[in-house]
Design a protein around this motif. Structure first.
Motif, PDB file in Angstrom:
ATOM      1  N   GLY A 357       0.794  -1.229   0.000  1.00  0.00           N
ATOM      2  CA  GLY A 357       0.000   0.000   0.000  1.00  0.00           C
ATOM      3  C   GLY A 357       0.821   1.272   0.000  1.00  0.00           C
ATOM      4  O   GLY A 357       0.443   2.265   0.623  1.00  0.00           O
ATOM      5  N   TYR A 358       1.919   1.259  -0.743  1.00  0.00           N
ATOM      6  CA  TYR A 358       2.757   2.448  -0.845  1.00  0.00           C
ATOM      7  C   TYR A 358       2.342   3.322  -2.033  1.00  0.00           C
ATOM      8  O   TYR A 358       1.740   2.859  -3.005  1.00  0.00           O
ATOM      9  N   LEU A 359       2.708   4.584  -1.944  1.00  0.00           N
ATOM     10  CA  LEU A 359       2.602   5.550  -3.039  1.00  0.00           C
ATOM     11  C   LEU A 359       1.174   5.721  -3.539  1.00  0.00           C
ATOM     12  O   LEU A 359       0.901   5.645  -4.742  1.00  0.00           O
ATOM     13  N   GLN A 360       0.250   5.959  -2.625  1.00  0.00           N
ATOM     14  CA  GLN A 360      -1.092   6.348  -3.042  1.00  0.00           C
ATOM     15  C   GLN A 360      -0.989   7.749  -3.633  1.00  0.00           C
ATOM     16  O   GLN A 360      -0.652   8.707  -2.948  1.00  0.00           O
ATOM     17  N   THR A 361      -1.279   7.875  -4.904  1.00  0.00           N
ATOM     18  CA  THR A 361      -1.107   9.163  -5.565  1.00  0.00           C
ATOM     19  C   THR A 361      -2.291   9.537  -6.435  1.00  0.00           C
ATOM     20  O   THR A 361      -2.304  10.593  -7.056  1.00  0.00           O
TER      21      THR A 361
END
Length: 374
Positions: A357-361
Motif C-alpha cells: 500500500g505504498y505511493l497512493q497518488t
C-alpha cells in the motif's frame, strides 16, 4: 531562523524514553494529530496546518521503535566502511562548531501516506501503519551538508553507497547512492524550525534527504557506512519496496526500491468535511518529490477542471500551497484536486496497486457536506 541549543536536556546514553508509558515524547492531542494506533506514529491533521512550515509540535512522527534518549555529551557520529580511506568520528560539538551550516526548507513524507484511503480505493485494507493523509510535513532544517562529513574520511574511487544508521532499538538504516549523499541539499540536521531537534524528530542529529521517502531521512544518527558494494537491509529489500505482479524482484529486494516520491495533493479540510453554504476559500498542498509542482487543478462534482492559484514558491523537494474560491450549494459534494509537476507527471485516476500500500497518488474524491447558510 537561528537555532538555539539551550532548550535541550539529555540524560543517559542510548535508551528508550518512557514518557507516561508512550513510545514518543511530545504531546499528540487529537485536535491536531491523527493517531494511527501503533503507539509510535502520528500524523498531522490537514485542517491544522497554519503556514508553509509545519509547526514542530504537530510535525508528523514516524518511528520503527520508541524514541531513544541520547546523551549529546557522549554521542559520536562515526563515518566508516570499505568506501573510505580512514574512519572518522565527530562529537556533537564538532558538528556545531567545526563545519559550515546550511538551512534548507524541505518536505518529508512517508511512502505509506494515505494507506487507509488506498485500501478503500482497492477494496481491501493494507497491513502497515494506518496513515490517513497526515504523514507529511515541511520544516526548515539546519545543519551540515552530509558531504562535508564524508570528505575528511577520504572517499575511495569505488565508493558507491552511503548508509546512515540510527540509534533506535532496531538500528533503522537505509542506503542511498553516493551522488544523492553528495547533493547540496542532503543535510545532517541539528535543528528544526530554528530550534534544536526534539527527541521524536531525531536529536541529536538526523539526515534529511530531499524529495525522497521519509524512510531515507534516518533519525538519531550514530553511524554512516560508505561502501564499495551494494548494501541490503530490511528497509530496501522487504520494506519500502514495491511488491506485486507488476514489480519484479530486483536481486535480494522483493521489488523495486522506493526512492523519490510521485506528485500528489492534499486538501486542508477534515475527511469528510462539513461547510456552510456561503463563500469559501478552499486551501491545500501539493508535493512532487524531487520535482517542482507546476500546476494544481480542482473539480467540483462532475464540473470541469479549473486552475487553483499556487500561493508559494515552487521548489524541488518542497510542497506548495494552493487555493481557490468556492460558493457551494447545500448538499453532498465531491471535491477533487490534481497536481502536475514540471516533468508533466499528473496524478492518475488510480494508484498502482502493490502489496504494502505504498505511493497512493491517485486523485481523491474528498467528500463535502454543505449545510444551509445560517
Amino acid at each position: 531562523m537561528t537555532a538555539s541549543r539551550s532548550a535541550q536536556t539529555t540524560t543517559g546514553a542510548t535508551s528508550a524514553i518512557d514518557h507516561d508509558g508512550r513510545g514518543v515524547v511530545k504531546p499528540t492531542p487529537a485536535e491536531v494529530m491523527e493517531d494511527t494506533g501503533s503507539g509510535l506514529d502520528y500524523g498531522v491533521r490537514p485542517d491544522r496546518m497554519p503556514g508553509l512550515l509545519t509547526p514542530t509540535d504537530r510535525f508528523y512522527i514516524r518511528s520503527h521503535a520508541p524514541t531513544p534518549r541520547v546523551d549529546a555529551a557522549t554521542w559520536t557520529l562515526r563515518v566508516e566502511g570499505s568506501g573510505v580511506h580512514e574512519p572518522v568520528s565527530y562529537s556533537y560539538d564538532d558538528l556545531w562548531n567545526r563545519f559550515p551550516h546550511v538551512s534548507v526548507v524541505r518536505t518529508i513524507e512517508c511512502a505509506g501516506n494515505r494507506r487507509v484511503l488506498f485500501g478503500e480505493e482497492v477494496g481491501r485494507p493494507f497491513a502497515g501503519t494506518q496513515w490517513a493523509r497526515g504523514a507529511i510535513g515541511t520544516a526548515e532544517w539546519t545543519g551540515v551538508r552530509l558531504r562535508d562529513l564524508l570528505e575528511p574520511a577520504g572517499i575511495t574511487p569505488k565508493a558507491r553507497e552511503v548508509m546512515p544508521e540510527g540509534l533506535d532499538e532496531i538500528r533503522a538504516r537505509r542506503p542511498l547512492p553516493l551522488d544523492k549523499a553528495w547533493a547540496d541539499d542532503t543535510v545532517v540536521a541539528l535543528a528544526m524550525n530554528g530550534e534544536v531537534l526534539p527527541p521524536d524528530h531525531g536529536f541529536p542529529a538526523r539526515l534529511v534527504v530531499s524529495g525522497w521517502l521519509g524512510a531515507a531521512s534516518i533519525k538519531w544518527l550514530g553511524r554512516i557506512e560508505v561502501s564499495e558494494e551494494p548494501l541490503y537491509v530490511p528497509w530496501n529489500t522487504v520494506d519500502y519496496v514495491l511488491i506485486g505482479p507488476d514489480f519484479p524482484a530486483e536481486g535480494p529486494a522483493r521489488g523495486p526500491v522506493i526512492t523519490e516520491l510521485p506528485v500528489a495533493s492534499l486538501v486542508e479540510l477534515p475527511w469528510p468535511a462539513r461547510l456552510r453554504a456561503e463563500p469559501q476559500v478552499i486551501r491545500g498542498r501539493a508535493f512532487a518529490g524531487e520535482n517542482r509542482v507546476a500546476r494544481v487543478e480542482y473539480r467540483i462534482d462532475d464540473g470541469p477542471w479549473q486552475d487553483a492559484a499556487i500561493e508559494s514558491p515552487t521548489t524541488p523537494g518542497v510542497w506548495v500551497r494552493w487555493q481557490f474560491r468556492w460558493d457551494p450549494e447545500p448538499g453532498e459534494h465531491a471535491l477533487r484536486v490534481r497536481a502536475t509537476d514540471d516533468k508533466r507527471n499528473t496524478q492518475p485516476e488510480f494508484s498502482t496497486r502493490n502489496e504494502l500500500g505504498y505511493l497512493q497518488t491517485s486523485v481523491l474524491a474528498h467528500p463535502v457536506r454543505v449545510e444551509p447558510a445560517r
